[in-house]
Design a protein around this motif. Structure first.
Motif, PDB file in Angstrom:
ATOM      1  N   THR A  18       0.831  -1.204   0.000  1.00 39.24           N
ATOM      2  CA  THR A  18       0.000   0.000   0.000  1.00 39.24           C
ATOM      3  C   THR A  18       0.863   1.251   0.000  1.00 39.24           C
ATOM      4  O   THR A  18       0.605   2.196  -0.752  1.00 39.24           O
ATOM      5  N   ARG A  19       1.902   1.274   0.835  1.00 42.11           N
ATOM      6  CA  ARG A  19       2.781   2.448   0.919  1.00 42.11           C
ATOM      7  C   ARG A  19       3.458   2.739  -0.414  1.00 42.11           C
ATOM      8  O   ARG A  19       3.469   3.889  -0.888  1.00 42.11           O
ATOM      9  N   LEU A  20       3.995   1.703  -1.052  1.00 43.22           N
ATOM     10  CA  LEU A  20       4.662   1.883  -2.338  1.00 43.22           C
ATOM     11  C   LEU A  20       3.684   2.359  -3.411  1.00 43.22           C
ATOM     12  O   LEU A  20       4.001   3.249  -4.209  1.00 43.22           O
ATOM     13  N   ARG A  21       2.501   1.777  -3.428  1.00 43.26           N
ATOM     14  CA  ARG A  21       1.488   2.171  -4.413  1.00 43.26           C
ATOM     15  C   ARG A  21       1.105   3.640  -4.231  1.00 43.26           C
ATOM     16  O   ARG A  21       1.086   4.415  -5.192  1.00 43.26           O
ATOM     17  N   MET A  22       0.858   4.028  -3.002  1.00 45.87           N
ATOM     18  CA  MET A  22       0.440   5.400  -2.728  1.00 45.87           C
ATOM     19  C   MET A  22       1.567   6.401  -2.973  1.00 45.87           C
ATOM     20  O   MET A  22       1.313   7.528  -3.415  1.00 45.87           O
ATOM     21  N   ALA A  23       2.818   6.001  -2.713  1.00 45.73           N
ATOM     22  CA  ALA A  23       3.967   6.875  -2.959  1.00 45.73           C
ATOM     23  C   ALA A  23       4.085   7.217  -4.443  1.00 45.73           C
ATOM     24  O   ALA A  23       4.575   8.288  -4.804  1.00 45.73           O
ATOM     25  N   LYS A  24       3.633   6.301  -5.291  1.00 46.11           N
ATOM     26  CA  LYS A  24       3.647   6.543  -6.732  1.00 46.11           C
ATOM     27  C   LYS A  24       2.411   7.324  -7.192  1.00 46.11           C
ATOM     28  O   LYS A  24       2.307   7.686  -8.349  1.00 46.11           O
ATOM     29  N   GLY A  25       1.475   7.531  -6.262  1.00 35.45           N
ATOM     30  CA  GLY A  25       0.244   8.223  -6.613  1.00 35.45           C
ATOM     31  C   GLY A  25      -0.708   7.348  -7.405  1.00 35.45           C
ATOM     32  O   GLY A  25      -1.573   7.862  -8.120  1.00 35.45           O
ATOM     33  N   TRP A  26      -0.554   6.038  -7.270  1.00 41.28           N
ATOM     34  CA  TRP A  26      -1.373   5.091  -8.028  1.00 41.28           C
ATOM     35  C   TRP A  26      -2.596   4.656  -7.236  1.00 41.28           C
ATOM     36  O   TRP A  26      -2.527   4.476  -6.023  1.00 41.28           O
ATOM     37  N   GLU A  33      -3.565  -2.428 -13.548  1.00 40.10           N
ATOM     38  CA  GLU A  33      -3.269  -2.307 -14.979  1.00 40.10           C
ATOM     39  C   GLU A  33      -1.789  -2.519 -15.262  1.00 40.10           C
ATOM     40  O   GLU A  33      -1.413  -3.127 -16.263  1.00 40.10           O
ATOM     41  N   ARG A  34      -0.933  -2.027 -14.380  1.00 44.57           N
ATOM     42  CA  ARG A  34       0.512  -2.129 -14.588  1.00 44.57           C
ATOM     43  C   ARG A  34       1.078  -3.500 -14.223  1.00 44.57           C
ATOM     44  O   ARG A  34       2.132  -3.878 -14.711  1.00 44.57           O
ATOM     45  N   SER A  35       0.358  -4.231 -13.360  1.00 41.50           N
ATOM     46  CA  SER A  35       0.859  -5.525 -12.903  1.00 41.50           C
ATOM     47  C   SER A  35       0.150  -6.719 -13.534  1.00 41.50           C
ATOM     48  O   SER A  35       0.652  -7.836 -13.476  1.00 41.50           O
ATOM     49  N   GLY A  36      -1.044  -6.495 -14.080  1.00 37.25           N
ATOM     50  CA  GLY A  36      -1.821  -7.605 -14.606  1.00 37.25           C
ATOM     51  C   GLY A  36      -2.611  -8.337 -13.536  1.00 37.25           C
ATOM     52  O   GLY A  36      -3.106  -9.435 -13.768  1.00 37.25           O
ATOM     53  N   VAL A  37      -2.728  -7.729 -12.350  1.00 34.60           N
ATOM     54  CA  VAL A  37      -3.490  -8.306 -11.241  1.00 34.60           C
ATOM     55  C   VAL A  37      -4.790  -7.506 -11.131  1.00 34.60           C
ATOM     56  O   VAL A  37      -4.770  -6.278 -11.169  1.00 34.60           O
ATOM     57  N   GLN A  38      -5.910  -8.199 -10.996  1.00 30.53           N
ATOM     58  CA  GLN A  38      -7.201  -7.522 -10.930  1.00 30.53           C
ATOM     59  C   GLN A  38      -7.293  -6.604  -9.717  1.00 30.53           C
ATOM     60  O   GLN A  38      -6.777  -6.903  -8.655  1.00 30.53           O
ATOM     61  N   ARG A  39      -7.982  -5.466  -9.886  1.00 30.94           N
ATOM     62  CA  ARG A  39      -8.125  -4.489  -8.816  1.00 30.94           C
ATOM     63  C   ARG A  39      -8.747  -5.107  -7.572  1.00 30.94           C
ATOM     64  O   ARG A  39      -8.327  -4.835  -6.452  1.00 30.94           O
ATOM     65  N   ALA A  40      -9.758  -5.940  -7.744  1.00 25.32           N
ATOM     66  CA  ALA A  40     -10.397  -6.583  -6.594  1.00 25.32           C
ATOM     67  C   ALA A  40      -9.399  -7.459  -5.827  1.00 25.32           C
ATOM     68  O   ALA A  40      -9.430  -7.509  -4.593  1.00 25.32           O
ATOM     69  N   ALA A  41      -8.503  -8.104  -6.553  1.00 21.78           N
ATOM     70  CA  ALA A  41      -7.478  -8.932  -5.906  1.00 21.78           C
ATOM     71  C   ALA A  41      -6.504  -8.051  -5.129  1.00 21.78           C
ATOM     72  O   ALA A  41      -6.108  -8.396  -4.011  1.00 21.78           O
ATOM     73  N   ILE A  42      -6.137  -6.902  -5.695  1.00 20.57           N
ATOM     74  CA  ILE A  42      -5.223  -5.987  -5.000  1.00 20.57           C
ATOM     75  C   ILE A  42      -5.864  -5.485  -3.715  1.00 20.57           C
ATOM     76  O   ILE A  42      -5.207  -5.385  -2.674  1.00 20.57           O
ATOM     77  N   SER A  43      -7.140  -5.189  -3.757  1.00 17.90           N
ATOM     78  CA  SER A  43      -7.852  -4.761  -2.559  1.00 17.90           C
ATOM     79  C   SER A  43      -7.749  -5.816  -1.462  1.00 17.90           C
ATOM     80  O   SER A  43      -7.441  -5.503  -0.308  1.00 17.90           O
TER      81      SER A  43
END
Length: 75
Positions: A18-26, A33-43
């Protein structure tokens, strides 16, 4: 409690993803989209502490870090 345990699940630092994702403003959608992992899975990944190694590797690559950087140290 993680929703599912299965052979090959890995313990990792959910807050680091979460910290890395937010640091990139993503958003989770952008990381998906950038990883090929579904958004629901990332959640779910950001809320729980276990995931398959191949999924974590995709996230690490998209975030520009090594898989080991996301792993929780053994206690």
């Amino acid at each position: 409690i993680p929703p599912l345990f299965y052979k090959g699940a890995m313990r990792y630092r959910t807050e680091e993803i979460t910290r890395l994702r937010m640091a990139k403003g993503w958003t989770q959608k952008t990381l998906g989209e950038r990883s090929g992992v579904q958004r629901a899975a990332i959640s779910m990944i950001e809320r729980h502490g276990y995931q398959r190694p191949d999924t974590l590797a995709k996230l690490a690559k998209a975030l520009g870090v090594k898989l080991a950087d996301l792993m929780e140290e053994s206690r």
